[in-house]
Design a protein around this motif. Structure first.
Motif, PDB file in Angstrom:
ATOM      1  N   TRP A 162       0.835  -1.211   0.000  1.00  0.00           N
ATOM      2  CA  TRP A 162       0.000   0.000   0.000  1.00  0.00           C
ATOM      3  C   TRP A 162       0.869   1.260   0.000  1.00  0.00           C
ATOM      4  CZ3 TRP A 162      -4.325   1.709  -1.496  1.00  0.00           C
ATOM      5  CH2 TRP A 162      -4.889   2.873  -0.984  1.00  0.00           C
ATOM      6  N   GLN A 164      -0.848   4.321  -1.215  1.00  0.00           N
ATOM      7  CA  GLN A 164      -1.871   5.352  -1.377  1.00  0.00           C
ATOM      8  C   GLN A 164      -2.110   5.738  -2.841  1.00  0.00           C
ATOM      9  OE1 GLN A 164      -1.302   8.707   1.386  1.00  0.00           O
ATOM     10  NE2 GLN A 164       0.207   7.458   2.474  1.00  0.00           N
ATOM     11  N   VAL A 187      -1.650  -5.409   5.406  1.00  0.00           N
ATOM     12  CA  VAL A 187      -1.385  -4.220   4.607  1.00  0.00           C
ATOM     13  C   VAL A 187       0.006  -3.715   4.989  1.00  0.00           C
ATOM     14  CG1 VAL A 187      -2.094  -1.850   4.086  1.00  0.00           C
ATOM     15  CG2 VAL A 187      -3.831  -3.625   4.501  1.00  0.00           C
ATOM     16  N   VAL A 189       3.035  -0.948   4.507  1.00  0.00           N
ATOM     17  CA  VAL A 189       3.392   0.405   4.078  1.00  0.00           C
ATOM     18  C   VAL A 189       4.881   0.588   4.334  1.00  0.00           C
ATOM     19  CG1 VAL A 189       2.891   2.862   4.296  1.00  0.00           C
ATOM     20  CG2 VAL A 189       1.096   1.181   4.813  1.00  0.00           C
ATOM     21  N   GLY A 203      -2.531   3.413   6.221  1.00  0.00           N
ATOM     22  CA  GLY A 203      -3.335   2.234   5.907  1.00  0.00           C
ATOM     23  C   GLY A 203      -4.638   2.135   6.665  1.00  0.00           C
ATOM     24  N   THR A 207      -7.949  -0.268   5.655  1.00  0.00           N
ATOM     25  CA  THR A 207      -8.420  -1.387   6.475  1.00  0.00           C
ATOM     26  C   THR A 207      -9.882  -1.204   6.864  1.00  0.00           C
ATOM     27  OG1 THR A 207      -7.582  -0.324   8.488  1.00  0.00           O
ATOM     28  CG2 THR A 207      -6.137  -1.895   7.378  1.00  0.00           C
ATOM     29  N   VAL A 219      -2.063  -3.884   9.755  1.00  0.00           N
ATOM     30  CA  VAL A 219      -1.161  -2.952   9.077  1.00  0.00           C
ATOM     31  C   VAL A 219       0.240  -3.097   9.645  1.00  0.00           C
ATOM     32  CG1 VAL A 219      -0.652  -0.539   8.566  1.00  0.00           C
ATOM     33  CG2 VAL A 219      -3.029  -1.323   8.622  1.00  0.00           C
TER      34      VAL A 219
END
Length: 279
Positions: A162, A164, A187, A189, A203, A207, A219
């Motif tokens: 992820w 964005q 997820v 990042v 994130g 979620t 996350v």
């Protein structure tokens, strides 16, 4: 929501033996219809037939491509014949430069394209072109299998890359059936920007969206401890034993990634597990 129309493109015997069984397994798990398009590709460069060149040469290369496609179709029918799947096969002939139109037209009407990794040893030039055409011209998600095989626990644990971006969000939305069936979703990042809209909760909004679809995701925020973000992602994928990586494809232009590299190309070159891509 589910994958009910699955498609795979095959242009060689090695691709057929690697890709078709995996596509059959995925179709069976999703109770989906599987279509295999067997391609004969004329690799003659677009300028290969200059003004005045014999049309017989062009006819011969196209006839050879047609024979290749028909031979692959026959093999695919023998593999699929008697299977309980709903399936169909067709053959198609195209020059290499015409692959985007051929693949794009078929891919735009399917839910998922399944292909073998394009940069493995022995991979043909068509495999990269097919994946890119399905993503861009067909606007379809593509599941790339590095070795053309599904691991035993495929789909049990899924990792989302992820950042964005629109591409990442598109990949998550297209992967919802896969995420809903997973036991574990994480997820990931990597080095979130300090001034991003999600800086206080990386994130978090993703979620929340997933939770409303019945997907419980955790996350993980990781530091970029390796030279490339793709390296961090693949190492973490191994650490958590994820069987699939969901990520947006080609946030930069394909030309830039071909020359300078990029996360999509690096992952496809080095991933040892399945990668789910969407643009």
């Amino acid at each position: 929501m589910a994958y009910k129309s699955i498609l795979t493109f095959v242009a060689s015997e090695s691709e057929l033996s690697a890709t078709l069984p995996a596509a059959m397994e995925i179709a069976a798990k999703n109770d989906a219809h599987l279509t295999a398009t067997l391609m004969g590709v004329d690799m003659t460069p677009a300028g290969g037939f200059y003004m005045g060149a014999s049309p017989i040469m062009l006819q011969e290369t196209l006839e050879r491509a047609q024979q290749d496609a028909e031979a692959l179709e026959g093999q695919a029918r023998r593999i699929l014949d008697g299977n309980v799947l709903r399936w169909g096969v067709d053959s198609a002939v195209a020059q290499f430069g015409g692959l985007p139109s051929l693949v794009g037209l078929r891919a735009r009407f399917c839910d998922l394209v399944v292909q073998t990794g394009p940069y493995a040893e022995g991979a043909g030039a068509t495999q990269e072109a097919v994946i890119e055409a399905a993503l861009f011209e067909g606007q379809a998600p593509v599941l790339v299998l590095p070795q053309g095989k599904l691991v035993k626990d495929f789909g049990r644990s899924v990792m989302i890359a992820w950042n964005q971006s629109n591409e990442a969000l598109s990949a998550v939305r297209r992967a919802l059936p896969l995420l809903q069936a997973a036991e574990s979703v994480q997820v990931v990042v990597v080095d979130p920007p300090v001034h991003s809209p999600e800086r206080s909760d990386p994130g978090g909004m993703l979620t929340q969206m997933l939770a409303r679809h019945g997907v419980r995701a955790e996350v993980s925020v990781l530091a970029k401890t390796l030279p490339r973000v793709s390296d961090v992602l693949m190492r973490h994928m191994e650490d958590i034993d994820a069987s699939v990586l969901v990520m947006g494809a080609y946030g930069h232009s394909r030309l830039r990634e071909a020359i300078l590299g990029g996360a999509t190309r690096n992952v496809l070159e080095n991933a040892r597990r399945a990668v789910f891509l969407a643009h």
